[in-house]
Enzyme design. Structure first.
Site: not given
Length: 445
Positions: A21-22, A25
Site C-alpha cells: 500500500h505504501e 504512494h
C-alpha cells in the site's frame, strides 16, 4: 503451535499488504516529481535505516512490525518542510490537485492490484471447490418450493454463470443484498435443463449475516453412504458392517447420503437401529447400536463417504485476469453495501471485525493450505483498499474528499477546517477500532 501459526500467518498476510500500500504512494509520488524523505516498514522508533538514490531517500525499518508510512516533502509539517528554494517545486502541497489525488489514491489501488493478481494466479493454477450440485432438498425448504431438486446442478444465477458452490453462494448473496429475484438455471441429474425462481421478497428477507444457502435449504451434494473403513472394536464392527457396504435404509427410512447416515447415528446413542445395506448386489439387514460418547452423541467408529463433489475451476491468463478484476470489483461493492446496511440499521455492527478475528482466520486458512491462505490474503487486500477509501479524515479517502472539494470549488480546504476534520477523524477511527476489538473479544470468549 496453533498460536504461533496464527500469529505468523497474520503478520505475513497483513505486513506485506501494508508495505505494498505504501509502495503505491511512494512510486506515484516519485512519478509526480515529489521528493520522498523516508519510506518506513513498520511504525514507531526507527531501528535501522539507509539512504539511497539521487534524493537520498531514507529506507527504514521501525520497531512495530505492522504498518508503514511514506514521508514526503510537505510544508505543513516543520519537520518535512523544504529547507531551501530548490526543493519548493518538489513539495507535495505545491503539486496540482490531480497529482495529489493520484498520489493518495495509489495506495488503495495497489491493494486492489494485489488482489487481482492473486486471484488471477489462483484461477490460472486451478482451485478445487465443491461443485454447484445440490444435495437432497427438504420438501419444506424454500429451494424445493421454488422447484429445485436434489442431485441437480446450478449452472447460472440471474444470467451469471456459476461453476462452483462458492460462486453460487456469491451470486445468491448479491441477490439478497440487492433484494432481487434469484433466477437459477439448473441441469437435471438425468439430463435436461430448467429454471427456478426464488422471489425478491423471499431473497431480500434472508439474513445476509448468516448462511443464506442454509436458510434456503441448499447444501452441496454428498456421495452415497458407502462404508470406507471399519475400525476395530467399534459398534460398527460388532454390528457386522464391512468395507464397501452401501447403507440403503435406517429403520426403513431411505438414507440419501453419508451426512444423513452420520446424523442418524449421532442422534441415536444406545438405541438399536435396523440397517439395510447393499453388499455386493444383495441386501443385508444389520442391527446397529451406536455407543454413547458421554456427550449424548452416538458413535460407531466407521468411516463413511461424505466429502462433497469437487470441481477444479481454471481459466486461461486473460480470462483469469478478467475474473480476478471482476471478483475484486464485486467484493468491493459488496463490502460498501454491507457498510451502508450497517449505517441504516439493516445489518448489525457485530460485522465489524478487528485484528483478533483477522488473525484467527489467517491461522485457519494457513492450516487448510496455500490456496485458501492466498484467497484470504486477496480478500484482506480488498478490504484494506476499500476501508482506506472511506471518506474519513486521516484515511486516504478523507484526503481524496478534500481534494475533490478543491476540484469543485477551485480552492483548497481552509487549514482550520482540515485540522478540525483530522481530530474528528482520529476520534471516529479510535471508536471503530474499539468496536472491532470488542466484537473480537465477544467472539473469542
Amino acid at each position: 503451535m496453533n498460536f504461533f501459526t496464527t500469529v505468523l500467518a497474520f503478520v505475513l498476510a497483513l505486513g506485506p499488504l501494508i508495505v505494498i500500500h505504501e509502495l503505491g504512494h511512494y512510486l506515484v509520488a516519485r512519478l509526480c516529481g515529489v521528493r520522498v524523505l523516508r519510506f518506513s516498514v513498520g511504525m514507531g522508533r526507527v531501528v535501522w535505516s539507509r539512504r539511497f538514490g539521487r534524493d537520498q531517500t531514507e529506507w527504514a525499518v521501525s520497531a512495530l512490525p505492522l504498518g508503514g508510512y511514506v514521508k514526503m516533502l510537505d510544508s505543513r509539517d516543520p519537520e518535512t518542510a523544504p529547507k531551501d528554494d530548490a526543493d519548493l517545486e518538489r513539495e507535495f502541497t505545491r503539486q496540482s490537485v490531480w497529482k495529489r489525488i493520484a498520489i493518495v489514491a495509489a495506495g488503495p489501488m495497489a491493494n486492489f492490484l494485489v488482489a487481482i493478481g492473486l486471484m488471477a494466479a489462483l484461477y490460472m493454477h486451478g482451485v478445487d471447490e465443491p461443485s454447484a450440485r445440490l444435495r437432497a432438498l427438504p420438501e419444506t425448504s424454500l429451494a424445493h418450493q421454488a422447484g429445485m431438486r436434489g442431485g441437480d446442478t446450478v449452472t447460472a444465477v440471474n444470467g451469471n454463470p456459476v461453476r462452483s458452490w462458492s460462486e453460487l453462494r456469491w451470486q445468491v448473496m448479491h441477490a439478497a443484498v440487492d433484494k432481487l429475484d434469484a433466477r437459477l438455471e439448473l441441469r437435471g441429474d438425468h439430463g435436461g435443463t430448467y429454471s427456478a425462481t426464488i422471489p425478491a421478497a423471499t431473497v431480500g428477507a434472508l439474513d445476509v449475516e448468516g448462511d443464506v444457502m442454509d436458510a434456503l435449504g441448499m447444501s452441496p451434494w454428498r456421495p452415497a453412504p458407502r462404508v470406507q473403513d471399519v475400525l476395530a472394536g467399534g459398534a460398527g464392527q460388532r454390528a457386522g458392517l464391512q468395507k464397501d457396504d452401501l447403507v440403503l435404509r435406517v429403520d426403513g427410512r431411505p438414507v440419501v447420503d453419508g451426512i444423513a447416515f452420520i446424523e442418524a447415528v449421532r442422534g441415536a446413542p444406545g438405541k438399536t437401529l435396523q440397517l439395510d445395506v447393499d453388499r455386493g448386489g444383495r441386501t443385508v439387514t444389520l442391527p446397529l447400536t451406536p455407543e454413547n460418547d458421554g456427550k449424548g452423541t452416538g458413535v460407531i467408529r466407521v468411516m463413511v463417504a461424505q466429502a462433497p463433489e469437487m470441481v477444479t475451476v481454471t481459466s486461461g491468463p486473460f480470462e483469469a485476469i478478467a475474473r480476478g478484476a471482476e471478483r475484486t470489483w464485486d467484493t468491493s461493492i459488496m463490502t460498501l453495501k454491507m457498510i451502508g446496511k450497517m449505517l441504516t440499521g439493516e445489518a448489525s455492527w457485530k460485522n465489524v471485525t478487528g485484528p483478533i478475528t483477522i488473525a484467527d482466520y489467517a491461522g485457519q486458512t494457513a492450516r487448510i493450505g496455500l490456496v485458501s491462505y492466498l484467497q484470504f490474503i486477496a480478500f484482506i487486500s480488498i478490504s484494506l483498499g476499500v476501508m482506506n477509501l472511506l471518506p474519513i479524515p486521516v484515511l486516504d479517502g478523507g484526503h481524496l474528499l478534500y481534494y475533490s472539494l478543491e476540484v469543485l470549488t477551485g480552492r483548497p480546504l481552509p487549514a482550520r477546517v482540515g485540522e478540525i476534520a483530522q481530530r474528528a477523524g482520529v476520534g471516529l477511527l479510535f471508536m471503530l477500532m474499539a468496536l472491532a476489538v470488542f466484537n473480537d473479544l465477544v467472539r473469542l470468549f
